[in-house]
Design a protein around this motif. Sequence first.
Motif, PDB file in Angstrom:
ATOM      1  N   GLU A  50       4.874   3.266   8.664  1.00 24.80           N
ATOM      2  CA  GLU A  50       3.830   2.465   8.035  1.00 24.80           C
ATOM      3  C   GLU A  50       4.296   1.910   6.695  1.00 24.80           C
ATOM      4  O   GLU A  50       5.103   2.529   6.012  1.00 24.80           O
ATOM      5  CB  GLU A  50       2.572   3.311   7.805  1.00 24.80           C
ATOM      6  CG  GLU A  50       1.933   3.857   9.055  1.00 24.80           C
ATOM      7  CD  GLU A  50       1.195   2.798   9.867  1.00 24.80           C
ATOM      8  OE1 GLU A  50       0.987   1.683   9.358  1.00 24.80           O
ATOM      9  OE2 GLU A  50       0.807   3.109  10.999  1.00 24.80           O
ATOM     10  N   SER A  51       3.754   0.753   6.329  1.00 25.61           N
ATOM     11  CA  SER A  51       3.959   0.207   4.985  1.00 25.61           C
ATOM     12  C   SER A  51       2.776   0.628   4.136  1.00 25.61           C
ATOM     13  O   SER A  51       1.639   0.590   4.598  1.00 25.61           O
ATOM     14  CB  SER A  51       4.013  -1.314   5.026  1.00 25.61           C
ATOM     15  OG  SER A  51       5.171  -1.740   5.702  1.00 25.61           O
ATOM     16  N   PHE A  52       3.039   1.000   2.904  1.00 28.68           N
ATOM     17  CA  PHE A  52       1.986   1.443   2.011  1.00 28.68           C
ATOM     18  C   PHE A  52       1.848   0.486   0.841  1.00 28.68           C
ATOM     19  O   PHE A  52       2.807  -0.162   0.432  1.00 28.68           O
ATOM     20  CB  PHE A  52       2.259   2.869   1.510  1.00 28.68           C
ATOM     21  CG  PHE A  52       1.979   3.908   2.547  1.00 28.68           C
ATOM     22  CD1 PHE A  52       0.773   4.590   2.554  1.00 28.68           C
ATOM     23  CD2 PHE A  52       2.907   4.194   3.543  1.00 28.68           C
ATOM     24  CE1 PHE A  52       0.496   5.538   3.528  1.00 28.68           C
ATOM     25  CE2 PHE A  52       2.640   5.145   4.518  1.00 28.68           C
ATOM     26  CZ  PHE A  52       1.431   5.811   4.506  1.00 28.68           C
ATOM     27  N   ILE A  53       0.636   0.403   0.332  1.00 31.50           N
ATOM     28  CA  ILE A  53       0.327  -0.410  -0.839  1.00 31.50           C
ATOM     29  C   ILE A  53      -0.121   0.564  -1.925  1.00 31.50           C
ATOM     30  O   ILE A  53      -1.137   1.244  -1.769  1.00 31.50           O
ATOM     31  CB  ILE A  53      -0.773  -1.442  -0.524  1.00 31.50           C
ATOM     32  CG1 ILE A  53      -0.276  -2.389   0.563  1.00 31.50           C
ATOM     33  CG2 ILE A  53      -1.177  -2.194  -1.782  1.00 31.50           C
ATOM     34  CD1 ILE A  53      -1.339  -3.298   1.139  1.00 31.50           C
ATOM     35  N   LEU A  54       0.678   0.647  -2.976  1.00 32.38           N
ATOM     36  CA  LEU A  54       0.424   1.616  -4.038  1.00 32.38           C
ATOM     37  C   LEU A  54       0.297   0.925  -5.381  1.00 32.38           C
ATOM     38  O   LEU A  54       0.765  -0.200  -5.562  1.00 32.38           O
ATOM     39  CB  LEU A  54       1.573   2.636  -4.115  1.00 32.38           C
ATOM     40  CG  LEU A  54       1.893   3.400  -2.832  1.00 32.38           C
ATOM     41  CD1 LEU A  54       3.114   4.274  -3.029  1.00 32.38           C
ATOM     42  CD2 LEU A  54       0.710   4.240  -2.402  1.00 32.38           C
ATOM     43  N   PHE A  79       7.015   0.831   0.442  1.00 34.18           N
ATOM     44  CA  PHE A  79       5.716   0.512  -0.134  1.00 34.18           C
ATOM     45  C   PHE A  79       5.832  -0.697  -1.044  1.00 34.18           C
ATOM     46  O   PHE A  79       6.903  -1.022  -1.543  1.00 34.18           O
ATOM     47  CB  PHE A  79       5.117   1.695  -0.884  1.00 34.18           C
ATOM     48  CG  PHE A  79       5.940   2.199  -2.030  1.00 34.18           C
ATOM     49  CD1 PHE A  79       5.795   1.650  -3.303  1.00 34.18           C
ATOM     50  CD2 PHE A  79       6.855   3.226  -1.842  1.00 34.18           C
ATOM     51  CE1 PHE A  79       6.551   2.110  -4.355  1.00 34.18           C
ATOM     52  CE2 PHE A  79       7.612   3.696  -2.901  1.00 34.18           C
ATOM     53  CZ  PHE A  79       7.464   3.142  -4.161  1.00 34.18           C
ATOM     54  N   MET A  80       4.681  -1.361  -1.193  1.00 30.94           N
ATOM     55  CA  MET A  80       4.557  -2.471  -2.131  1.00 30.94           C
ATOM     56  C   MET A  80       3.848  -1.936  -3.361  1.00 30.94           C
ATOM     57  O   MET A  80       2.940  -1.113  -3.249  1.00 30.94           O
ATOM     58  CB  MET A  80       3.683  -3.592  -1.549  1.00 30.94           C
ATOM     59  CG  MET A  80       4.278  -4.343  -0.419  1.00 30.94           C
ATOM     60  SD  MET A  80       3.119  -5.646   0.087  1.00 30.94           S
ATOM     61  CE  MET A  80       2.284  -4.808   1.430  1.00 30.94           C
ATOM     62  N   GLU A  81       4.241  -2.424  -4.523  1.00 34.35           N
ATOM     63  CA  GLU A  81       3.540  -2.075  -5.764  1.00 34.35           C
ATOM     64  C   GLU A  81       2.633  -3.234  -6.136  1.00 34.35           C
ATOM     65  O   GLU A  81       3.093  -4.344  -6.343  1.00 34.35           O
ATOM     66  CB  GLU A  81       4.530  -1.881  -6.908  1.00 34.35           C
ATOM     67  CG  GLU A  81       5.359  -0.636  -6.801  1.00 34.35           C
ATOM     68  CD  GLU A  81       6.309  -0.520  -7.969  1.00 34.35           C
ATOM     69  OE1 GLU A  81       5.828  -0.437  -9.117  1.00 34.35           O
ATOM     70  OE2 GLU A  81       7.514  -0.515  -7.733  1.00 34.35           O
ATOM     71  N   GLY A  97      -0.609  -3.363   5.032  1.00 35.95           N
ATOM     72  CA  GLY A  97      -0.217  -2.026   4.627  1.00 35.95           C
ATOM     73  C   GLY A  97      -1.408  -1.107   4.531  1.00 35.95           C
ATOM     74  O   GLY A  97      -2.554  -1.512   4.748  1.00 35.95           O
ATOM     75  N   ILE A  98      -1.116   0.136   4.204  1.00 38.75           N
ATOM     76  CA  ILE A  98      -2.110   1.186   4.043  1.00 38.75           C
ATOM     77  C   ILE A  98      -2.198   1.496   2.566  1.00 38.75           C
ATOM     78  O   ILE A  98      -1.180   1.619   1.889  1.00 38.75           O
ATOM     79  CB  ILE A  98      -1.682   2.443   4.825  1.00 38.75           C
ATOM     80  CG1 ILE A  98      -1.724   2.151   6.325  1.00 38.75           C
ATOM     81  CG2 ILE A  98      -2.551   3.639   4.469  1.00 38.75           C
ATOM     82  CD1 ILE A  98      -1.098   3.228   7.163  1.00 38.75           C
ATOM     83  N   GLY A  99      -3.412   1.630   2.057  1.00 40.99           N
ATOM     84  CA  GLY A  99      -3.587   1.906   0.639  1.00 40.99           C
ATOM     85  C   GLY A  99      -3.833   3.368   0.351  1.00 40.99           C
ATOM     86  O   GLY A  99      -4.277   4.129   1.214  1.00 40.99           O
ATOM     87  N   LEU A 100      -3.521   3.756  -0.863  1.00 41.50           N
ATOM     88  CA  LEU A 100      -3.877   5.062  -1.396  1.00 41.50           C
ATOM     89  C   LEU A 100      -4.644   4.745  -2.669  1.00 41.50           C
ATOM     90  O   LEU A 100      -4.053   4.394  -3.688  1.00 41.50           O
ATOM     91  CB  LEU A 100      -2.632   5.903  -1.678  1.00 41.50           C
ATOM     92  CG  LEU A 100      -1.764   6.216  -0.451  1.00 41.50           C
ATOM     93  CD1 LEU A 100      -0.486   6.924  -0.846  1.00 41.50           C
ATOM     94  CD2 LEU A 100      -2.530   7.051   0.554  1.00 41.50           C
TER      95      LEU A 100
END
Length: 163
Positions: A50-54, A79-81, A97-100
């Motif tokens: 998965e790609s994450f968005i942080l 991940f993308m910042e 992407g998936i966020g936190l």
Amino acid sequence: EIDLAITLEPIRVNEIEFVPCFTDELRVVVPSDHKWAKLGKIDWSEAASESFILHNRGSYTFRMLKEYLDQTGVRLSGFMEISNQEASKELIKVGMGIGLMADWAVDSEVRRGELKSFPLGRKKLSRTWGISVRKGRTLNKAERIFIKTAEESGCHWMVNRKL
């Protein structure tokens, strides 16, 4: 020179006096059509695909998330910042992407069914927000009233929010 600031609870409190106002929870945020949304839970064994968005890598929140994930053995492959929450939510909605993110930041989108939000795991990751003031500094009346109002408002918000 800053008189007071709304901040996350500081790591080092030697020279800072901190008045807690409210606590939030960092959660996994996915588009409503994501496989984890359909499954109803997070499958961390699939996190590497998965790609994450942080939030910004230099932020305190990023460090908290990294420590939490390291302790649970989760490694994010990419991940993308993004430092703008609204931009992050829009990217998550379209499946980039998936966020936190904090629970309150996505409350409206979750209620409208645009996003799904899940705890990071069995152990929640919470942050405490409040007012930071340089230790030993004498507060004027307006600052004391502001801090008291922030404390009361934060407590009221925490008690009455619906997640």
